[in-house]
Motif scaffolding. Structure first.
Motif, PDB file in Angstrom:
ATOM      1  N   ASP A 141      43.051  49.133  41.996  1.00 38.70           N
ATOM      2  CA  ASP A 141      41.796  48.564  42.654  1.00 38.70           C
ATOM      3  C   ASP A 141      40.772  48.117  41.784  1.00 38.70           C
ATOM      4  N   THR A 142      40.971  46.731  41.080  1.00 39.81           N
ATOM      5  CA  THR A 142      40.308  46.284  40.085  1.00 39.81           C
ATOM      6  C   THR A 142      40.590  44.794  40.142  1.00 39.81           C
ATOM      7  N   GLY A 143      39.712  43.961  40.178  1.00 38.15           N
ATOM      8  CA  GLY A 143      39.878  42.633  39.912  1.00 38.15           C
ATOM      9  C   GLY A 143      40.152  42.009  38.753  1.00 38.15           C
ATOM     10  N   TYR A 144      39.758  42.830  37.661  1.00 37.98           N
ATOM     11  CA  TYR A 144      40.448  42.441  36.426  1.00 37.98           C
ATOM     12  C   TYR A 144      40.181  43.670  35.589  1.00 37.98           C
ATOM     13  N   LYS A 180      41.881  35.855  51.068  1.00 40.91           N
ATOM     14  CA  LYS A 180      42.329  35.523  49.963  1.00 40.91           C
ATOM     15  C   LYS A 180      41.427  35.373  48.688  1.00 40.91           C
ATOM     16  N   GLN A 181      40.207  34.719  49.139  1.00 42.35           N
ATOM     17  CA  GLN A 181      39.140  34.645  47.976  1.00 42.35           C
ATOM     18  C   GLN A 181      38.748  35.740  47.519  1.00 42.35           C
ATOM     19  N   ARG A 182      38.659  36.920  48.302  1.00 42.45           N
ATOM     20  CA  ARG A 182      38.243  38.343  48.310  1.00 42.45           C
ATOM     21  C   ARG A 182      39.350  38.954  47.086  1.00 42.45           C
ATOM     22  N   ILE A 183      40.606  38.819  47.411  1.00 46.58           N
ATOM     23  CA  ILE A 183      41.562  39.694  46.571  1.00 46.58           C
ATOM     24  C   ILE A 183      41.776  38.803  45.336  1.00 46.58           C
ATOM     25  N   LEU A 184      41.571  37.347  45.172  1.00 46.03           N
ATOM     26  CA  LEU A 184      41.649  36.750  43.897  1.00 46.03           C
ATOM     27  C   LEU A 184      40.437  36.910  42.976  1.00 46.03           C
ATOM     28  N   SER A 185      39.334  37.564  43.544  1.00 46.43           N
ATOM     29  CA  SER A 185      37.839  37.481  42.906  1.00 46.43           C
ATOM     30  C   SER A 185      37.979  38.605  41.863  1.00 46.43           C
ATOM     31  N   ASP A 186      36.934  38.657  41.068  1.00 47.13           N
ATOM     32  CA  ASP A 186      36.610  39.800  40.077  1.00 47.13           C
ATOM     33  C   ASP A 186      36.351  41.150  40.565  1.00 47.13           C
TER      34      ASP A 186
END
Length: 260
Positions: A141-144, A180-186
């Motif tokens: 559960d982390t974008g990066y 999709k934007q939310r999942i791909l975001s930081d």
């Protein structure tokens, strides 16, 4: 340890020492958690603590019933407690404990450290566990994966590591563009390739096993996640046949008990 379940439908991990056992998250129903523990020849009656990472339902779904029925001590940070209580989940005051980011506690003979991740929850955090010079780290559960996160989880003997999606599957999939934007975001979720590049920076000679976790049902498959991660690691001369084992997790079937 055993990953009882991992994915967007629910997450929970079991850890046991000679002094007792605990769960990280209870994102399944009480019944399903109990059934999963039964496959490991134990039960919720034997759980001494529950550590919550954040307030999303796939991490706290069973909390209300489990807390009421079993009275297990629950640990979460202050902001997460506020969000949990706003969801009408009551935990008796003598079973409610604060475990704030970058704090360290001794639980069941283990030194447990919390650390923040980058996700769209109020104050998400995950944990490392150290005992007898052995280290387990859990990070999903982390974008990066930041340098600070890497520094905390490095030198782990075992990792439960997010490998949420294949970028091409996600982009071509059925999700609305905003999702999709939310999942791909930081503040979303780490892809297979990004996970592998982060693993490369934290794997050491002592790292023996990595569980690929929180795989998307719609935007990933186990075989693809494993292949993608192994390809990247092999490019960096990390031997996934003899050095570190890349293992699957499942949304419904607990992993076999692994002795760290």
């Amino acid at each position: 340890m055993s990953v009882l379940a991992s994915g967007s439908t629910g997450n929970s991990t079991y850890i046991e020492t000679e002094k007792g056992s605990l769960l990280i998250d209870v994102g399944l129903s009480c019944k399903r958690i109990e059934e999963s523990l039964n496959t490991l020849d134990t039960s919720l009656k034997n759980i001494d603590a529950i550590l919550i990472t954040h307030e999303h339902s796939d991490h706290i779904k069973g909390l209300k019933v489990i807390s009421k029925r079993y009275g297990i001590p629950i640990y979460a940070n202050e902001k997460t407690w506020q969000r949990i209580e706003a969801k009408d989940i009551e935990v008796h005051s003598d079973k409610k404990f604060h475990f704030n980011p970058l704090e360290e506690k001794e639980l069941l003979g283990m030194d447990v450290q919390s650390f923040n991740v980058s996700h769209d929850a109020i104050d998400p955090q995950f944990y490392t566990f150290m005992k007898d010079n052995r280290k387990l780290s859990i990070i999903t559960d982390t974008g990066y994966v930041s340098d600070q996160m890497k520094g905390i989880i490095k030198e782990s003997d075992c990792l439960v590591f997010e490998s949420n999606h294949d970028v091409d599957m996600l982009r071509m999939g059925r999700y609305p563009w905003v999702t999709k934007q939310r999942i791909l975001s930081d503040v979303g979720h780490v892809s297979n390739e990004d996970a592998a590049h982060a693993m490369r920076d934290v794997i050491t000679d002592r790292t023996k096993r990595i569980y690929l976790s929180h795989l998307s049902t719609d935007n990933n498959i186990k075989e693809l996640a494993k292949m993608s991660v192994e390809q990247v690691l092999n490019q960096y001369d990390i031997d996934t046949d003899n050095h570190v084992t890349i293992s699957d997790t499942d949304k419904a079937i607990p992993t076999k008990i692994y002795q760290i």
